[in-house]
Design a protein around this motif. Structure first.
Motif, short mmCIF file in Angstrom:
data_model
loop_
_atom_site.label_atom_id
_atom_site.label_comp_id
_atom_site.label_asym_id
_atom_site.label_seq_id
_atom_site.Cartn_x
_atom_site.Cartn_y
_atom_site.Cartn_z
N UNK A 1 -6.67 2.42 8.20
CA UNK A 1 -6.41 1.70 9.32
C UNK A 1 -5.70 0.56 9.40
N UNK A 2 -6.28 -0.44 10.42
CA UNK A 2 -5.52 -1.80 10.32
C UNK A 2 -5.60 -2.47 9.03
N UNK A 3 -4.56 -2.91 8.66
CA UNK A 3 -4.36 -3.70 7.30
C UNK A 3 -4.16 -5.41 7.69
N UNK A 4 -3.24 -5.61 8.55
CA UNK A 4 -2.73 -6.97 9.03
C UNK A 4 -2.23 -7.05 10.33
N UNK A 5 -2.56 -7.97 11.18
CA UNK A 5 -1.77 -8.22 12.42
C UNK A 5 -1.59 -9.66 12.57
N UNK A 6 -0.26 -10.08 12.77
CA UNK A 6 0.23 -11.43 12.85
C UNK A 6 0.98 -11.70 14.18
N UNK A 7 0.55 -12.64 14.77
CA UNK A 7 1.25 -12.84 16.24
C UNK A 7 2.87 -12.86 16.02
N UNK B 1 2.25 -5.50 13.34
CA UNK B 1 0.76 -4.81 12.80
C UNK B 1 1.24 -3.89 11.43
N UNK B 2 0.45 -3.95 10.58
CA UNK B 2 0.64 -3.26 9.27
C UNK B 2 -0.72 -2.29 9.16
N UNK B 3 -0.37 -1.14 9.10
CA UNK B 3 -1.54 -0.15 9.00
C UNK B 3 -1.50 0.57 7.55
N UNK B 4 -2.59 0.94 7.24
CA UNK B 4 -2.48 1.90 5.82
C UNK B 4 -3.76 3.18 6.14
N UNK B 5 -3.92 3.92 5.24
CA UNK B 5 -4.80 5.21 5.38
C UNK B 5 -5.93 4.83 5.75
N UNK C 1 0.78 -1.29 0.08
CA UNK C 1 -0.06 0.00 0.15
C UNK C 1 0.97 1.16 -0.01
N UNK C 2 0.58 2.36 -0.70
CA UNK C 2 1.22 3.56 -0.74
C UNK C 2 1.60 3.99 0.68
N UNK C 3 0.75 3.72 1.57
CA UNK C 3 0.88 4.48 2.86
C UNK C 3 1.13 3.67 4.13
N UNK C 4 1.51 2.17 3.57
CA UNK C 4 1.77 1.12 4.41
C UNK C 4 2.63 1.52 5.71
N UNK C 5 2.41 1.17 6.74
CA UNK C 5 3.47 1.22 7.93
C UNK C 5 3.59 -0.05 8.77
N UNK C 6 4.44 -0.14 9.52
CA UNK C 6 4.58 -1.52 10.10
C UNK C 6 4.98 -1.03 11.46
N UNK C 7 4.04 -1.75 12.47
CA UNK C 7 4.48 -1.38 14.03
C UNK C 7 4.99 -2.77 14.71
N UNK C 8 6.25 -3.01 15.18
CA UNK C 8 6.55 -4.40 15.73
C UNK C 8 6.48 -4.14 17.29
N UNK C 9 5.19 -4.66 17.83
CA UNK C 9 4.95 -4.54 19.17
C UNK C 9 5.70 -5.78 19.71
#
Length: 77
Positions: free
Chosen positions: A50-56, A44-48, A31-39
């Motif tokens: 909101x939430x796009x994908x979450x993986x344990x 967790x991947x978010x786009x414009x 996605x052009x605005x994709x971000x990754x947060x490693x908790x």
């Protein structure tokens, strides 16, 4: 700007990751605005929108960003 890649058009400004998930194989997310947060427990991947994908994190074998070249540092190759 686009580039030709193996018979398909690829947007050069698209953020892309390949996620290798234990028991599920590889997944490409883009996605052009994709971000990754490693908790602590989740990748967790978010786009414009909101939430796009979450993986344990227990199931993530690897995450690789595909759209940017590896950092060569200040010394160069």
């Amino acid at each position: 700007m686009t580039e030709q890649k193996i018979g398909q058009l690829v947007d050069a400004n698209m953020t892309r990751y390949v996620v290798s998930i234990d028991g599920a194989g590889d997944l490409i997310i883009e996605d052009p605005e994709l971000t990754l947060d490693l908790g602590i427990h989740w990748a967790t991947f978010n786009d414009s929108h909101g939430l796009a994908l979450t993986v344990s994190r227990d199931r993530v074998l690897s995450i690789q960003r595909l759209d940017e070249p590896p950092d060569m540092g200040t010394d160069g190759p």
